[in-house]
Design a protein around this motif. Structure first.
Motif, PDB file in Angstrom:
ATOM      1  N   SER A 171      23.640 -17.923  -6.530  1.00 12.53           N
ATOM      2  CA  SER A 171      24.990 -17.851  -7.088  1.00 12.53           C
ATOM      3  C   SER A 171      25.509 -16.421  -7.006  1.00 12.53           C
ATOM      4  N   LEU A 172      26.835 -16.291  -6.966  1.00 11.80           N
ATOM      5  CA  LEU A 172      27.441 -14.949  -6.936  1.00 11.80           C
ATOM      6  C   LEU A 172      27.121 -14.179  -8.209  1.00 11.80           C
ATOM      7  N   SER A 173      27.031 -14.875  -9.337  1.00 13.79           N
ATOM      8  CA  SER A 173      26.734 -14.167 -10.589  1.00 13.79           C
ATOM      9  C   SER A 173      25.324 -13.576 -10.557  1.00 13.79           C
ATOM     10  N   GLY A 180      23.871  -4.976  -9.518  1.00 18.20           N
ATOM     11  CA  GLY A 180      24.362  -4.101 -10.578  1.00 18.20           C
ATOM     12  C   GLY A 180      25.851  -3.844 -10.493  1.00 18.20           C
ATOM     13  N   ILE A 181      26.616  -4.874 -10.092  1.00 17.15           N
ATOM     14  CA  ILE A 181      28.070  -4.722  -9.938  1.00 17.15           C
ATOM     15  C   ILE A 181      28.802  -5.899 -10.566  1.00 17.15           C
ATOM     16  N   GLU A 182      30.092  -5.685 -10.828  1.00 16.04           N
ATOM     17  CA  GLU A 182      30.946  -6.764 -11.323  1.00 16.04           C
ATOM     18  C   GLU A 182      31.365  -7.655 -10.150  1.00 16.04           C
ATOM     19  N   THR A 187      33.746  -8.774  -4.536  1.00 17.51           N
ATOM     20  CA  THR A 187      34.867  -9.325  -3.758  1.00 17.51           C
ATOM     21  C   THR A 187      35.509  -8.235  -2.918  1.00 17.51           C
ATOM     22  N   ARG A 188      35.727  -7.063  -3.517  1.00 21.53           N
ATOM     23  CA  ARG A 188      36.330  -5.936  -2.788  1.00 21.53           C
ATOM     24  C   ARG A 188      35.436  -5.485  -1.643  1.00 21.53           C
ATOM     25  N   ILE A 189      34.142  -5.399  -1.900  1.00 18.20           N
ATOM     26  CA  ILE A 189      33.194  -4.980  -0.858  1.00 18.20           C
ATOM     27  C   ILE A 189      33.220  -5.956   0.302  1.00 18.20           C
TER      28      ILE A 189
END
Length: 196
Positions: A171-173, A180-182, A187-189
């Motif tokens: 999962s993305l979560s 260690g990122i939100e 999404t931005r990366i």
């Protein structure tokens, strides 16, 4: 012999090509196969891990729960890797981590006692144990250094390079927790990489 055990023995042979068929057969008599469902726990925090689990099929993640009650993912382990909190396992102390199945998973388990007995009986198995310990240490060190020396984007790129087939299995979560990122940062990366 069960196919899962044969997979495990082949992995040992890859590390130790000098091992004989008789030694592998004797070793196979000391392991057991365990099947677990998605979301089952192979190990829970506060418990002593009695067996090291080679993952013949499936996927697990290792995590701890922080002071805020959040799950922090520290590792993903697919087929061919070990499900273990190795430092606690080798000294038979309670673990601080959970190991949970992300998919139906089949383990080939070797108990701590049988592992120690094998080390005394065979130099080859002692060598194999050293290889496993070194691989676990390398993974842990790489994770620590990724947070010291890499940006979030570099950690993400390393992850997809190391585990190209895992991306659609987690999962993305869980991935965000591991990196260690939100979620917005991920999404931005991903958008930035897609536009290169």
């Amino acid at each position: 012999m069960q196919p899962e055990i044969e997979i495990y023995l082949e992995s040992i042979k890859a590390f130790c090509p000098a091992i004989t068929s008789d030694e592998l057969l004797k070793f196979s008599e000391t392991v057991s196969v365990q099947e677990m469902n998605k979301k089952d726990f192979f190990l829970e925090a506060g418990k002593v891990q009695k067996s090291i689990g080679f993952i013949a099929k499936g996927l697990v993640r290792s995590f701890f729960i922080d002071r805020n009650g959040d799950e922090i993912t520290v590792g993903f382990y697919p087929e061919g890797e070990y499900a273990t909190h190795y430092p606690a396992f080798v000294i038979q102390q309670p673990s601080k981590y959970y190991i949970q199945c992300l998919e139906p998973t089949t383990f080939v388990n070797l108990t701590y006692e049988d592992m120690q007995w094998r080390y005394k009986e065979s130099v080859i198995f002692e060598r194999y144990g050293r290889y496993v310990a070194e691989a676990v240490l390398h993974q842990q060190q790489a994770r620590i250094e990724s947070f010291i020396f890499q940006t979030a984007e570099e950690r993400y790129l390393d992850f997809i390079k190391r585990y190209p087939t895992l991306f659609n299995r987690i999962s993305l979560s869980h991935l965000c927790s591991f990196l260690g990122i939100e979620r917005q940062t991920l999404t931005r990366i991903r958008q930035k990489i897609a536009h290169r």
